[in-house]
Design an enzyme around this catalytic site. Structure first.
Site, PDB file in Angstrom:
ATOM      1  N   PRO A  89       0.829  -1.057   0.078  1.00  0.00           N
ATOM      2  CG  PRO A  89      -0.781  -1.461   1.897  1.00  0.00           C
ATOM      3  CD  PRO A  89       0.581  -1.982   1.088  1.00  0.00           C
ATOM      4  CD  GLU A 116      -2.841  -4.458  10.015  1.00  0.00           C
ATOM      5  OE1 GLU A 116      -2.599  -3.108   9.974  1.00  0.00           O
ATOM      6  OE2 GLU A 116      -3.332  -4.938   9.596  1.00  0.00           O
ATOM      7  NE  ARG A 154      -4.000  -6.795 -22.205  1.00  0.00           N
ATOM      8  CZ  ARG A 154      -3.728  -5.629 -22.806  1.00  0.00           C
ATOM      9  NH1 ARG A 154      -2.827  -4.960 -22.580  1.00  0.00           N
ATOM     10  NH2 ARG A 154      -4.605  -5.702 -24.049  1.00  0.00           N
ATOM     11  CG  ASP A 169      -4.225  -2.185 -24.611  1.00  0.00           C
ATOM     12  OD1 ASP A 169      -5.220  -2.811 -25.368  1.00  0.00           O
ATOM     13  OD2 ASP A 169      -3.372  -2.766 -23.906  1.00  0.00           O
TER      14      ASP A 169
HETATM   15  C1  9D3 Z   1      -4.829  -0.306   8.476  1.00  0.00           C
HETATM   16  C2  9D3 Z   1      -3.432   0.000   8.142  1.00  0.00           C
HETATM   17  N1  9D3 Z   1      -3.138  -0.626   6.583  1.00  0.00           N
HETATM   18  C3  9D3 Z   1      -2.509   0.316   5.846  1.00  0.00           C
HETATM   19  C4  9D3 Z   1      -3.113   0.837   4.855  1.00  0.00           C
HETATM   20  C5  9D3 Z   1      -2.518  -1.753   6.781  1.00  0.00           C
HETATM   21  C6  9D3 Z   1      -2.464  -2.688   5.649  1.00  0.00           C
HETATM   22  C7  9D3 Z   1      -3.439  -2.921   5.033  1.00  0.00           C
HETATM   23  C8  9D3 Z   1      -3.409  -3.816   3.795  1.00  0.00           C
HETATM   24  C9  9D3 Z   1      -1.259  -3.297   5.468  1.00  0.00           C
HETATM   25  C10 9D3 Z   1      -1.243  -4.194   4.505  1.00  0.00           C
HETATM   26  C11 9D3 Z   1      -2.443  -4.451   3.682  1.00  0.00           C
HETATM   27  C12 9D3 Z   1      -2.287  -5.565   2.598  1.00  0.00           C
HETATM   28  N2  9D3 Z   1      -2.167  -4.944   1.278  1.00  0.00           N
HETATM   29  C13 9D3 Z   1      -1.341  -4.979   0.482  1.00  0.00           C
HETATM   30  O1  9D3 Z   1      -0.270  -5.722   0.688  1.00  0.00           O
HETATM   31  C14 9D3 Z   1      -1.642  -4.471  -0.648  1.00  0.00           C
HETATM   32  C15 9D3 Z   1      -2.237  -3.328  -1.600  1.00  0.00           C
HETATM   33  C16 9D3 Z   1      -3.394  -2.699  -0.784  1.00  0.00           C
HETATM   34  O2  9D3 Z   1      -3.886  -3.037   0.327  1.00  0.00           O
HETATM   35  N3  9D3 Z   1      -4.157  -1.818  -1.601  1.00  0.00           N
HETATM   36  C17 9D3 Z   1      -3.658  -1.666  -2.774  1.00  0.00           C
HETATM   37  N4  9D3 Z   1      -2.590  -2.114  -3.390  1.00  0.00           N
HETATM   38  C18 9D3 Z   1      -1.987  -3.213  -2.768  1.00  0.00           C
HETATM   39  S1  9D3 Z   1      -0.414  -3.700  -3.159  1.00  0.00           S
HETATM   40  C19 9D3 Z   1      -0.420  -4.586  -1.710  1.00  0.00           C
END
Ligand code: 9D3
Length: 236
Positions: A89, A116, A154, A169
């Site tokens: 994230p 997390e 792709r 695209d």
């Molecule tokens: C509540 C705190 N969160 C931070 C936003 C912690 C958290 C949420 C979700 C930590 C890891 C995750 C798991 N998500 C991913 O690994 C992830 C992800 C996503 O949640 N949204 C968009 N792209 C991605 S790429 C990897």
């Protein structure tokens, strides 16, 4: 291209990687997929790969050791150097220019986090490129890894039947009169019947005038982009 994926949930991958364009790309040897369970490198007797966060708080954090040993071992499985990518994230939001850049690599090593997050020290050690799918919360990086793989594969030579498909695209950069090179949305598409439910296909498409069809498609792309995604026209 060789793509290795490190994950705690390798069972999420075979159906998607084996179907449709991704399955055909692997059969045609345009790409090979190798998924690995990070747990296989846990060096403690309960095969633990996550632990509680220092400082307290909810959830679990992925430990450094299993992930670091997994990356080292998997990279050694092939002599080609791998571009390391952590789906996170905190990463830069994925765009088609990033996809195009990654499609030029010989080998990718995708790391899908879960829980997390990943202990920050292993991220500092591995220095991966970090990529996000956008600002919403998922339960892990596995689905983002599959999305990234689909977008990249792709584009590989010989994967799409019609070689012009990828260049045409939505979001592929195009040369536009007055505006220069821009990413724009695709034009609308129609197939038979010519009238359905009282709705006729735009007349120009059945006129047989190829230049007029091309001009209409360009104008539609620009008009739809102005209306639906004006932000794209401010890019570059
Ligand atoms: C509540 C705190 N969160 C931070 C936003 C912690 C958290 C949420 C979700 C930590 C890891 C995750 C798991 N998500 C991913 O690994 C992830 C992800 C996503 O949640 N949204 C968009 N792209 C991605 S790429 C990897």
């Amino acid at each position: 291209m060789r793509i290795d994926v490190l994950t705690l949930f390798p069972e999420m991958f075979p159906a998607v990687l084996g179907a449709s364009i991704l399955g055909r790309a692997q059969q045609a040897d345009a790409v090979s997929f190798h998924t690995h369970n990070i747990r296989d490198w846990a060096d403690n007797k309960h095969n633990k790969v996550d632990d509680r966060p220092f400082g307290g708080g909810p959830g679990m954090v992925m430990m450094c050791q299993p992930l670091h040993d997994a990356v080292t071992a998997v990279e050694a499985m092939d002599a080609a150097p791998a571009e390391r990518i952590l789906l996170s994230p905190q990463g830069a939001a994925l765009t088609q220019p990033i996809v195009e850049q990654l499609a030029a690599a010989q080998r990718l090593l995708l790391i899908a986090g879960h829980y997390e997050g990943v202990d920050e020290r292993v991220i500092e050690e591995l220095q991966p490129q970090q990529i996000s799918l956008g600002d919403y919360v998922l339960s892990g990086g596995e689905l983002p890894a599959l999305v990234l793989i689909d977008a990249i594969v792709r584009l590989l030579p010989g994967v799409l039947g019609h070689e012009d498909s990828a260049a045409e695209d939505s979001f592929a950069a195009r040369q536009l009169p007055d505006l220069g090179t821009r990413r724009v949305l695709d034009c609308p598409h129609y197939t038979r019947p010519a009238v359905w439910n009282g709705r006729a296909v735009p007349k120009v498409l059945t006129s047989g005038d190829h230049a007029a069809v091309e001009a209409w498609r360009q104008q539609q792309m620009l008009e739809r982009t102005r209306k639906l995604r004006p932000d794209l026209l401010d890019e570059l």
